[in-house]
Design a protein around this motif. Structure first.
Motif, PDB file in Angstrom:
ATOM      1  N   ASN A 222       0.876  -1.211  -0.047  1.00 31.01           N
ATOM      2  CA  ASN A 222       0.145   0.007  -0.009  1.00 31.01           C
ATOM      3  C   ASN A 222       0.960   1.274   0.184  1.00 31.01           C
TER       4      ASN A 222
ATOM      5  N   CYS B 105       1.273   2.977  -3.311  1.00 28.17           N
ATOM      6  CA  CYS B 105       0.025   3.723  -3.843  1.00 28.17           C
ATOM      7  C   CYS B 105      -0.329   5.086  -3.100  1.00 28.17           C
TER       8      CYS B 105
ATOM      9  N   GLN C 154      -6.632   8.483  -4.928  1.00 26.55           N
ATOM     10  CA  GLN C 154      -7.995   7.770  -5.074  1.00 26.55           C
ATOM     11  C   GLN C 154      -7.789   6.292  -5.007  1.00 26.55           C
ATOM     12  N   THR C 155      -6.520   5.697  -5.285  1.00 26.02           N
ATOM     13  CA  THR C 155      -6.243   4.419  -5.246  1.00 26.02           C
ATOM     14  C   THR C 155      -5.265   3.805  -4.413  1.00 26.02           C
ATOM     15  N   PRO C 156      -5.629   4.042  -2.978  1.00 24.51           N
ATOM     16  CA  PRO C 156      -4.411   3.715  -2.084  1.00 24.51           C
ATOM     17  C   PRO C 156      -4.250   2.490  -1.558  1.00 24.51           C
TER      18      PRO C 156
ATOM     19  N   CYS D 229      -2.890  -0.531  -8.212  1.00 23.17           N
ATOM     20  CA  CYS D 229      -3.355   0.256  -7.031  1.00 23.17           C
ATOM     21  C   CYS D 229      -4.753   0.405  -7.288  1.00 23.17           C
ATOM     22  N   VAL D 230      -5.579   0.044  -6.226  1.00 20.42           N
ATOM     23  CA  VAL D 230      -6.862   0.132  -6.601  1.00 20.42           C
ATOM     24  C   VAL D 230      -7.474   1.133  -5.503  1.00 20.42           C
ATOM     25  N   ALA D 231      -8.981   1.402  -5.672  1.00 16.07           N
ATOM     26  CA  ALA D 231      -9.689   2.184  -4.687  1.00 16.07           C
ATOM     27  C   ALA D 231     -10.090   1.379  -3.640  1.00 16.07           C
ATOM     28  N   GLN D 232     -10.153   1.929  -2.474  1.00 14.75           N
ATOM     29  CA  GLN D 232     -10.376   0.941  -1.289  1.00 14.75           C
ATOM     30  C   GLN D 232     -11.801   0.446  -1.300  1.00 14.75           C
TER      31      GLN D 232
ATOM     32  N   SER E  85     -12.682  -1.655  -3.588  1.00 14.96           N
ATOM     33  CA  SER E  85     -13.130  -1.787  -4.961  1.00 14.96           C
ATOM     34  C   SER E  85     -13.304  -3.338  -5.504  1.00 14.96           C
TER      35      SER E  85
ATOM     36  N   ALA F 188      -8.879  -3.815   0.468  1.00 15.47           N
ATOM     37  CA  ALA F 188      -9.072  -3.742  -1.002  1.00 15.47           C
ATOM     38  C   ALA F 188     -10.562  -4.264  -1.265  1.00 15.47           C
TER      39      ALA F 188
END
Length: 366
Positions: free
Chosen positions: A271, A274, A277-279, A296-299, A301, A313
């Motif tokens: 993490n 990242c 918006q994608t932490p 890296c993805v949005a929380q 999502s 995640a």
């Protein structure tokens, strides 16, 4: 048959048959073994580890031959892998309760692995070497090469002379090989993965490639290691070879300690890589090709059945661990993390990997 059906069959066959599983993969019974991403295999007859295959194989108190020394070696050079090794090859291993033929298959597998560990760690007495011990780091990097290799001596493997070649010369890329010196390969490089086989390859390490990294061999598909451009999902040893500015982190996706490590270029590994918006860093698995990468993805999502490293995640808030034969671990989002997350009367059934389809399934309430 899928990639993971093959790996399941090979691992079971290593101690579940009177025929060495490497016969079909390499054309010989000298099995390979080595460091995290492949290592040397085979060796001249007369190697001090070769004698283990003649020991007794029944369960009536006789010696388990080379498996005893193999476990001593693993305990020193790869202690993280010892529990798995002991469950298979240790005194209480289930395979010793089977037929003498099955037990002999175990001993043959131990002898092959011990033979190569002895080459990879030549200074470690527990592995059959003549030195005074090791810190657990192999002395030859990923693998060894022959004289005449174009590997960078400052960043690649050391040159090692292992005696007469045990392979016929001139094997093409992806061809089977057993001699880790690469003497049987047109490229001069044999990438060996313990138990699963050796394959003629373009590279053993990133330093063997020009402007990119080395994608490790896929022994399950019979494909040797190859150089790449360092793009998203390409194999790597370090961040330095990842050429895409948005996928410049070399992260480890799969690992069986002492057997193979698969690392690829992606957006992150943790993490901390990242933000915004994608932490959250999450793995995107490509099991069929033994690859993938981290994104890296949005929380919250990631849907159920897709990769994760932590609860943050997942849309469900639950990230569980699926295991393949206790060797490979895959994080997967699912409906639950415990029975308390389910409706009354239901139980949380943990995540699984389907060996036929190569898919990961998250935990479900049932």
């Amino acid at each position: 048959m899928s990639t993971f059906s093959v790996v399941s069959a090979l691992w079971l066959a290593a101690c579940g048959s009177d025929r060495d599983p490497l016969d079909s993969a390499t054309g010989a019974s000298n099995g390979p073994t080595g460091g995290p991403s492949g290592g040397p295999s085979g060796g001249p007859s007369g190697d001090p580890t070769d004698g283990g295959t003649s020991s007794g194989t029944d369960t009536g108190g006789q010696s388990h031959g080379s498996c005893e020394q193999y476990l001593e070696c693993v305990a020193v050079v790869s202690p993280d892998a010892l529990p798995t090794a002991e469950s298979t090859f240790g005194p209480a291993g289930t395979y010793w309760q089977s037929s003498p033929e099955v037990a002999q298959g175990c001993i043959d597998s131990c002898a092959s692995s011990l033979n190569t560990f002895g080459m990879l760690y030549p200074e470690e007495p527990a592995c059959g070497g003549g030195g005074v011990g090791t810190t657990g780091e192999p002395t030859t990097g990923w693998a060894t090469t022959t004289q005449g290799s174009d590997s960078d001596p400052s960043g690649g493997p050391m040159t090692t002379d292992v005696g007469p070649c045990t392979d016929e010369p001139g094997h093409p890329q992806d061809g089977a090989c057993t001699d880790s010196s690469g003497c049987g390969c047109s490229s001069g490089k044999c990438f060996v993965v313990p138990v699963l086989g050796g394959f003629c390859s373009e590279c053993l390490v990133d330093a063997d490639c020009d402007g990119g990294g080395c994608t490790v061999a896929n022994p399950l598909a019979g494909v040797g290691a190859a150089c790449n451009d360092g793009g998203p999902g390409d194999g790597c040893q370090s961040d330095a070879v990842c050429s895409d500015a948005s996928n410049d982190v070399c992260g480890t996706l799969y690992e069986v300690p002492g057997i193979i490590t698969v690392s690829t270029c992606g957006e992150c590994e943790t993490n901390a890589d990242c933000g915004g918006q994608t932490p959250v860093c999450a793995p995107k698995y490509d099991l069929a090709n033994f690859g993938g990468r981290f994104d890296c993805v949005a929380q919250g999502s990631v849907p159920d059945g897709f990769g994760c490293q932590n609860d943050a995640a997942c849309a469900s808030g639950h990230c569980g661990s699926a295991s393949v034969m206790g060797l490979l671990q895959f994080g997967a989002c699912g409906e639950c993390g415990a029975d308390g997350d389910c409706s009354p009367g239901e139980q949380c059934v943990g995540p699984e990997v389907d060996l036929d389809s190569g898919q990961v399934f998250g935990a479900t309430c049932q």
